[in-house]
Every structure is written in C-alpha cells, then in structure tokens.
Design an enzyme around this catalytic site. Structure first.
Site, short mmCIF file in Angstrom:
data_model
loop_
_atom_site.label_atom_id
_atom_site.label_comp_id
_atom_site.label_asym_id
_atom_site.label_seq_id
_atom_site.Cartn_x
_atom_site.Cartn_y
_atom_site.Cartn_z
N CYS A 99 -5.22 29.46 -8.02
CA CYS A 99 -5.70 30.60 -7.23
C CYS A 99 -6.30 30.10 -5.91
O CYS A 99 -6.01 30.64 -4.84
CB CYS A 99 -6.72 31.38 -8.04
SG CYS A 99 -7.29 32.90 -7.25
N CYS A 100 -7.15 29.07 -5.99
CA CYS A 100 -7.72 28.50 -4.77
C CYS A 100 -6.62 27.97 -3.84
O CYS A 100 -6.71 28.08 -2.62
CB CYS A 100 -8.67 27.36 -5.11
SG CYS A 100 -10.25 27.86 -5.83
N CYS B 260 -15.80 33.50 -3.33
CA CYS B 260 -15.17 34.73 -3.82
C CYS B 260 -16.07 35.37 -4.88
O CYS B 260 -16.74 34.68 -5.65
CB CYS B 260 -13.80 34.42 -4.41
SG CYS B 260 -12.59 33.82 -3.22
N CYS C 136 -15.89 34.28 -8.57
CA CYS C 136 -16.18 32.86 -8.80
C CYS C 136 -17.59 32.48 -8.40
O CYS C 136 -17.91 31.29 -8.31
CB CYS C 136 -15.18 32.00 -8.03
SG CYS C 136 -13.47 32.24 -8.55
N CYS D 179 -13.07 23.52 -4.26
CA CYS D 179 -11.96 24.46 -4.21
C CYS D 179 -10.68 23.84 -3.67
O CYS D 179 -9.66 24.51 -3.59
CB CYS D 179 -12.33 25.67 -3.35
SG CYS D 179 -12.73 25.24 -1.66
#
Length: 265
Positions: free
Chosen positions: A124-125, A207, A210, A235
C-alpha cells in the site's frame, strides 16, 4: 564558494560539513546556492515540515513544495493544507497514486488489507507514497526532508546532507539536529499553522488508517503502523544507496520490503 560545477556527491559532502554551523534558513539558502538544478521539498504537513515550508515561502526561496496525497489523509491534514496555502499565498503541489495501480491494489487486498500482513501494508505504501515520490523527484537535483535525529532510533544514523545514490540526488535534512520542542517554540513564535491533531497526541501524522495518538512514555513515531511488531518501521520513502529500505538491526532490509515499489533506474 560556488560548487555548482562539482558532482552532486561532492556537493552533498561539502554541504554536510557546512550545515552544522548554520541556521535552518541559512542551510536552505546554502543548498539553493550550491546545488545546480531543481530542488524539491516533500512535506507531510507535520510540525517540522510546516517550519520548513514557512522558511521557504516566507523567504521566497526557489524550492518546489510538494506533498504526497495518498487519498487516506486525515480531514485535519487537508484543512491544514488549505490554511497553509492561504497564509503564504503559495501552492503546495500534489502527487497522487496512479489510478490503475491503486485499483489493482484494492482489488487484490481490499480497502484495509494493510492491517493483515506487513507485505500488504508495504505494498500500500509503495502504491500510495513511494511511486508518487519518484514522480515528485523526477529531474530534481536535491530533495529536502523534515527528518530529525531524535524522531526514532532508525534516524539517529542520518546526516545533515547525503547523496542518495539510488535516486542520484542530494538529500538534505535541514532540521536534523533540532528537537521537537525547539520546532514547536519556533512555530508558536512565528505563527506557523500546525495540524490540530498534534494537540490530541498525534505527534507523527501519516495516513489515517496507519496513525494513532501516542500513549504516555511512547516515542514520537510509536503511533505509526502500531500493529506491526517490527521495531524500526518506515514507509519506504527513505532508502540506502542501493534503493532498499534499511530498518533491521543488522542494517539489512526488513521482512516484507520486497513489497515496496522499486526506484526507477
């Protein structure tokens, strides 16, 4: 002395030696004077990044200010983004995830798959942050960050200025030796707009899925990816000379790092 004809790695070494004796503003001015080409500051709109933004905008420095809008930021972060642009009369440019890659990510792992495995969170990162960063830095000669020595154990090994061999770019950390308290005082004294979440215990803000507020006695970045056991979490934006995130205690990649997007050659 103007070192614009020197290779970027030599410029980085000279700046690293010079920065210790300079103020953050003078560090930025020195960077502009010596680095040939475009300079980019990537901001997460955190406390230290807001101080750097203030210095750039208030002194009309020729530095591009860019943020990575992952699409999952806190509402308070978007509000601060608007407040900052209105205060200084300057735009903070945005880079977004590529639509096709983001759709594929969510089709594969679901909207919140990041909670289920480190590899999924890092994927995702990679889509939301690492690949957009590559586009933000494309063609740039220098990259400014808000990294500080006291943010985490992982960042104690940093320098003021390094040469990022993977990206072939000068990487400067003008607040490397500043503490959070010193930056907070600067922000108060200079009416720098800051994120309202800081007052609620969110010291390091990324985010929304997170990030949580830290608990008493926790380090500044404890609220980032708190469900993961790995002790030196990042990240994927900050890498070694080979383009690999370095977090493990032995200096090697941490489990799951293959999920990050690779840096384009």
């Amino acid at each position: 002395m103007d070192h614009r004809s020197d290779p970027l790695d030599a410029i980085a070494a000279g700046l690293n030696e010079a920065f210790a004796a300079l103020s953050p503003l003078d560090r930025l001015k020195r960077l502009v004077a010596e680095v040939p080409g475009r300079i980019v500051f990537t901001t997460s709109l955190g406390l230290e990044d807001q101080m750097i933004t203030h210095l750039i905008f208030s002194n009309a420095l020729p530095i591009s200010v860019v943020t990575l809008d992952t699409g999952r930021l806190f509402p308070e972060t978007y509000t601060l983004w608007q407040r900052t642009e209105e205060k200084y009369g300057r735009r903070i440019k945005a880079k977004y995830p590529q639509a096709e890659a983001l759709e594929e990510l969510i089709d594969d792992q679901g909207i919140n798959g990041l909670y289920f495995a480190p590899e999924m969170r890092k994927a995702c990162c990679g889509v939301r942050k690492v690949e957009p960063l590559a586009r933000a830095l494309e063609g740039a000669a220098a990259w400014i960050t808000g990294l500080r020595r006291d943010q985490s154990v992982n960042r104690e090994r940093l320098d003021f200025v390094t040469f990022d061999g993977a990206r072939q770019i000068v990487k400067a950390n003008p607040l490397f030796d500043w503490t959070r308290d010193e930056i907070r005082v600067f922000a108060d004294d200079n009416a720098v707009p800051v994120n309202e979440l800081h007052a609620q215990g969110f010291l390091s803000i990324g985010c929304a899925p997170c990030t949580r507020a830290i608990r008493p006695g926790e380090v500044e970045r404890a609220g980032r990816w708190w469900w993961e056991e790995e002790t030196r979490k990042e990240c994927g934006l900050h890498v070694d000379g080979e383009g690999q995130p370095v977090r493990a205690e032995d200096g090697g990649p941490a489990p799951g790092d293959s999920a990050f997007e690779t840096i384009p050659s």
